[in-house]
Design an enzyme around this catalytic site. Structure first.
Site, PDB file in Angstrom:
ATOM      1  N   ARG A  78       0.845  -1.189   0.000  1.00  0.00           N
ATOM      2  CA  ARG A  78       0.000   0.000   0.000  1.00  0.00           C
ATOM      3  C   ARG A  78       0.883   1.242   0.000  1.00  0.00           C
ATOM      4  O   ARG A  78       1.973   1.236   0.572  1.00  0.00           O
ATOM      5  CB  ARG A  78      -0.873   0.022   1.259  1.00  0.00           C
ATOM      6  CG  ARG A  78      -2.152  -0.769   1.121  1.00  0.00           C
ATOM      7  CD  ARG A  78      -3.080  -0.549   2.308  1.00  0.00           C
ATOM      8  NE  ARG A  78      -2.579  -1.144   3.535  1.00  0.00           N
ATOM      9  CZ  ARG A  78      -2.144  -0.461   4.576  1.00  0.00           C
ATOM     10  NH1 ARG A  78      -2.149   0.858   4.562  1.00  0.00           N
ATOM     11  NH2 ARG A  78      -1.709  -1.061   5.660  1.00  0.00           N
ATOM     12  N   TYR A 218      -1.049  -3.726  -7.335  1.00  0.00           N
ATOM     13  CA  TYR A 218      -0.806  -4.577  -6.180  1.00  0.00           C
ATOM     14  C   TYR A 218      -1.847  -4.441  -5.071  1.00  0.00           C
ATOM     15  O   TYR A 218      -2.209  -3.326  -4.678  1.00  0.00           O
ATOM     16  CB  TYR A 218       0.575  -4.243  -5.570  1.00  0.00           C
ATOM     17  CG  TYR A 218       1.073  -5.298  -4.615  1.00  0.00           C
ATOM     18  CD1 TYR A 218       1.753  -6.416  -5.080  1.00  0.00           C
ATOM     19  CD2 TYR A 218       0.828  -5.207  -3.254  1.00  0.00           C
ATOM     20  CE1 TYR A 218       2.205  -7.392  -4.220  1.00  0.00           C
ATOM     21  CE2 TYR A 218       1.272  -6.184  -2.371  1.00  0.00           C
ATOM     22  CZ  TYR A 218       1.956  -7.278  -2.864  1.00  0.00           C
ATOM     23  OH  TYR A 218       2.391  -8.254  -2.006  1.00  0.00           O
ATOM     24  N   LYS A 227      -9.390  -2.436   1.303  1.00  0.00           N
ATOM     25  CA  LYS A 227      -9.376  -1.294   2.238  1.00  0.00           C
ATOM     26  C   LYS A 227     -10.131  -0.086   1.682  1.00  0.00           C
ATOM     27  O   LYS A 227     -10.788   0.638   2.420  1.00  0.00           O
ATOM     28  CB  LYS A 227      -7.941  -0.871   2.563  1.00  0.00           C
ATOM     29  CG  LYS A 227      -7.011  -2.005   3.003  1.00  0.00           C
ATOM     30  CD  LYS A 227      -7.405  -2.634   4.313  1.00  0.00           C
ATOM     31  CE  LYS A 227      -6.287  -3.528   4.832  1.00  0.00           C
ATOM     32  NZ  LYS A 227      -6.655  -4.386   5.930  1.00  0.00           N
ATOM     33  N   HIS A 247     -11.809  -2.344  11.088  1.00  0.00           N
ATOM     34  CA  HIS A 247     -10.631  -3.147  10.738  1.00  0.00           C
ATOM     35  C   HIS A 247     -10.483  -4.244  11.798  1.00  0.00           C
ATOM     36  O   HIS A 247      -9.578  -4.216  12.615  1.00  0.00           O
ATOM     37  CB  HIS A 247      -9.411  -2.211  10.712  1.00  0.00           C
ATOM     38  CG  HIS A 247      -8.188  -2.841  10.144  1.00  0.00           C
ATOM     39  ND1 HIS A 247      -6.922  -2.448  10.493  1.00  0.00           N
ATOM     40  CD2 HIS A 247      -8.030  -3.835   9.236  1.00  0.00           C
ATOM     41  CE1 HIS A 247      -6.034  -3.173   9.839  1.00  0.00           C
ATOM     42  NE2 HIS A 247      -6.678  -4.016   9.071  1.00  0.00           N
ATOM     43  N   SER A 269      -0.966  -3.828  12.396  1.00  0.00           N
ATOM     44  CA  SER A 269      -0.147  -4.843  11.734  1.00  0.00           C
ATOM     45  C   SER A 269       0.962  -5.326  12.672  1.00  0.00           C
ATOM     46  O   SER A 269       1.345  -4.633  13.616  1.00  0.00           O
ATOM     47  CB  SER A 269       0.458  -4.276  10.445  1.00  0.00           C
ATOM     48  OG  SER A 269       1.220  -3.138  10.747  1.00  0.00           O
ATOM     49  N   CYS A 271       0.766  -7.747  14.800  1.00  0.00           N
ATOM     50  CA  CYS A 271       0.278  -8.104  16.135  1.00  0.00           C
ATOM     51  C   CYS A 271      -0.440  -9.455  16.146  1.00  0.00           C
ATOM     52  O   CYS A 271      -1.201  -9.764  17.057  1.00  0.00           O
ATOM     53  CB  CYS A 271      -0.637  -7.010  16.679  1.00  0.00           C
ATOM     54  SG  CYS A 271       0.230  -5.484  17.059  1.00  0.00           S
ATOM     55  N   ASP A 296     -10.018  -9.924   8.905  1.00  0.00           N
ATOM     56  CA  ASP A 296      -9.491  -8.579   8.658  1.00  0.00           C
ATOM     57  C   ASP A 296     -10.506  -7.448   8.820  1.00  0.00           C
ATOM     58  O   ASP A 296     -10.186  -6.406   9.367  1.00  0.00           O
ATOM     59  CB  ASP A 296      -8.895  -8.523   7.242  1.00  0.00           C
ATOM     60  CG  ASP A 296      -8.056  -7.274   7.002  1.00  0.00           C
ATOM     61  OD1 ASP A 296      -7.358  -6.828   7.943  1.00  0.00           O
ATOM     62  OD2 ASP A 296      -8.083  -6.739   5.884  1.00  0.00           O
ATOM     63  N   ARG A 391       2.161 -11.949  -0.313  1.00  0.00           N
ATOM     64  CA  ARG A 391       0.771 -12.254   0.054  1.00  0.00           C
ATOM     65  C   ARG A 391       0.262 -13.568  -0.533  1.00  0.00           C
ATOM     66  O   ARG A 391       0.784 -14.058  -1.529  1.00  0.00           O
ATOM     67  CB  ARG A 391      -0.141 -11.132  -0.462  1.00  0.00           C
ATOM     68  CG  ARG A 391       0.126  -9.764   0.150  1.00  0.00           C
ATOM     69  CD  ARG A 391      -0.453  -9.647   1.521  1.00  0.00           C
ATOM     70  NE  ARG A 391      -0.153  -8.393   2.177  1.00  0.00           N
ATOM     71  CZ  ARG A 391      -0.885  -7.879   3.155  1.00  0.00           C
ATOM     72  NH1 ARG A 391      -1.967  -8.506   3.570  1.00  0.00           N
ATOM     73  NH2 ARG A 391      -0.531  -6.749   3.730  1.00  0.00           N
TER      74      ARG A 391
END
Length: 605
Positions: A78, A218, A227, A247, A269, A271, A296, A391
């Site tokens: 991103r 991407y 998102k 989120h 992120s 975590c 997510d 990913r």
């Protein structure tokens, strides 16, 4: 120049047809393809991309129906600094978003999009975020010149002819999403395996509910249901309509007696979000099961009885590969074993895939994410075989722990909300907010320490309210106000908790084992919600007694637990001063309730 023919549109929606027509005039594609979502269409697109070098077909015995893509080195994640919220007023976007005048931005984008699809096919891709026809779902149409986007969106959303039927059925409002890789082809010009443009724009127009994305092929930059729609645009729709786009993962905890409790959890992120969404109960939890609804994003709405219910608006998992293994997340590994598209992982000599952390021992050699030979010796120089943001796109239905109600059009009832960041000190393993308003304060002030991979000073606390800082499509202060207002429409609010798996001792070692052992904390949360567990009052909230936790199968002394749960008043005073940094930034829109909660916390300390 002649505009490509529309063919026979599989929809009667005149506004949609006109928009496709207008966009084709602007972008000048060679042809227009109305996506039907069929297996035959998917197979043909995959075949074309293997032929063009965009995809590599993996060993079908080892990895059935799996493919590998390698992106351009400049297009791997991103791009926050190129992500814009172009609301009519700058104030509406708030200080945590990049804003530009929508009229200026539209003019700029029209120049970029003019002729940008020359030599390519424009795909008209209808998709539903959430089960098709659910009262909690929203519909979008993405126009894209990337077949990679089409095959990934087929995994990540419900897409195809049934969505066109839904659009026609009740003239449902459609969120228009326009995407281009930004690399037109002149006659005779050879294409590259991963077309993209050095200049990138990911732009949201909240009032007209539009998304324009240029230059990147991407992930969330190109899969606009992710998102862009599910959080940035949906958060605006949710505020206007009285629900929440968050989120958050969603999971269901089932006791041996068959009693099920649903929990939503927000983690920034790094975590362990996906690991937690698919957690496997440890020894000592025989008969307990954890079911996955989503890993997510959660869309959460009050039902007729005033209880919050949630759906996962996505149909797939777009997970980070590095660090995922049979040891850390066996359910994710089972999910991605077939029908999966991998991006920027390594290719092994037997036609399989590998990434750092997948196995203890790396392969003797492989082809890295940039197409170069890689060996463990090369790895010692710091060069990774897989990109850190590599990913996998895998269907959620393949997850061994997918919940029976994950596609329930009315969602699942949420009894608890968890927040959690990565903190080495101060924050206990687990505590519960005193009430909803205190819970909003807890979520609004949560933070994570920056790691070496993140920009800025290592160990510095970066506030990430509700894990939504990069994803809230309007002013963060108004977002907090929306959370507080939600209580008015509820007969019963979920209990709010904060966890921290990452507290360290004096030697810098993690005190808590994490991973599967997190189930012990999850069970206390369920017991609190069900009124079965005691809580000890501290200045920051309720914490468990040592005896409240199921320790069966884990040797964890009481002293160590007390160390994990310590609330150091002096350290917490500094913590409260840290909260101020964000509050000062948002001061003009900050709800008075949060200022009041801060004062109460100071008094208790």
């Amino acid at each position: 120049m002649k505009t490509a023919s529309l063919g026979t549109p599989p929809t009667r929606n005149i506004h949609l047809i006109k928009w496709v027509e207008k966009t084709a005039e602007l972008t000048q594609p060679d042809s227009i393809h109305w996506v039907d979502g069929s297996q035959a269409e998917n197979d043909e697109l995959l075949r074309q991309m293997v032929e063009s070098g965009t995809l590599t077909r993996l060993n079908q015995k080892l990895w059935p129906s799996c493919y590998l893509a390698r992106s351009d080195a400049s297009d791997v994640a991103r791009v926050e600094d190129r992500t814009f919220i172009c609301s009519l007023s700058k104030d509406s976007a708030g200080p945590t978003n990049h804003w530009e005048n929508p009229y200026t931005m539209r003019r700029k984008l029209k120049e970029k999009f003019a002729g940008c699809m020359r030599g390519r096919t424009m795909y008209v891709l209808p998709f539903s975020m959430g089960p098709v026809g659910s009262p909690m779902s929203q519909v979008g149409v993405e126009l894209t010149d990337s077949p990679y986007v089409v095959v990934n969106m087929r995994i990540m959303t419900r897409m195809g002819l049934e969505v066109f039927k839904e659009i026609d059925k009740d003239e449902k409002r459609v969120v228009p999403c326009l995407h281009s890789v930004g690399m037109p082809l002149e006659p005779g010009q050879k294409d590259v395996p991963w077309p993209c443009n050095q200049e990138k724009y990911i732009v949201h127009f909240p009032e007209s509910r539009e998304i324009w994305s240029f230059g990147s092929g991407y992930g969330g930059n190109a899969l606009l249901g992710k998102k862009c729609f599910a959080l940035r645009i949906a958060s605006n729709i949710a505020r206007d309509e009285g629900w929440m786009a968050e989120h958050m993962l969603i999971l269901g905890v089932e006791s041996p007696q068959g009693e099920k409790t649903y929990v939503a959890a927000a983690f920034p992120s790094s975590c362990g979000k996906t690991n937690f969404a698919m957690i496997v109960p440890p020894e000592g939890f025989e008969g307990w099961k954890v079911w996955t609804v989503g890993d997510d994003i959660a869309w959460i709405k009050p039902d007729a009885e005033g209880r919050l219910r949630a759906i996962n608006p996505e149909a797939g998992f777009f997970g980070v590969a590095p660090g995922t293994s049979v040891a850390t997340n066996p359910n994710a590994m089972a999910t991605l074993a077939r029908n999966t598209i991998f991006t920027n992982v390594a290719l092994t000599p037997d036609g399989g895939v590998w990434w750092e952390g997948m196995t203890e021992k790396p392969p003797a050699e492989c082809i890295d994410w940039q197409g170069q030979k890689w060996t463990p010796e090369i790895g010692k120089t710091g060069k990774k075989a897989a990109h850190p943001n590599a990913r996998f796109t895998a269907p959620a239905s393949q997850c061994p722990t997918i919940d029976a109600a994950w596609e329930d059009p009315n969602g699942v009832p949420i009894s608890a909300i968890m927040f959690g960041g990565r903190r080495a000190t101060n924050i206990p393993l687990i505590y519960q907010a005193f009430n909803w308003s205190a819970g909003v304060y807890l979520g609004a002030t949560m933070g994570s320490e920056t790691t070496a991979a993140a920009a800025g000073e290592v160990g510095k606390v970066r506030r990430d309210p509700m894990a939504m800082l990069p994803f809230c499509g309007y002013h963060m202060g108004d977002y907090f106000r929306h959370w507080i207002k939600m209580q008015r429409s509820l007969s019963r609010t979920p209990r709010v908790f904060h966890v921290n798996w990452f507290r360290k001792d004096a030697d810098g070692k993690f005190i808590w084992p994490g991973y599967r052992e997190n189930m012990r904390v999850l069970k206390w949360i369920v017991d609190r919600v069900r009124g079965r567990a005691q809580g000890k009052e501290t200045p920051i909230g309720w914490t468990p007694y040592y005896e409240d936790i199921n320790w069966k199968g884990l040797d964890f002394p009481k002293e160590k637990f007390e160390q994990l749960q310590t609330v150091d008043r002096a350290a917490w005073r500094s913590e409260v001063i840290g909260h101020e940094e964000l509050f000062i930034l948002l001061h003009a829109h900050l709800p008075s309730e949060l200022i009041y909660e801060r004062e109460l916390l100071i008094c208790r300390l």
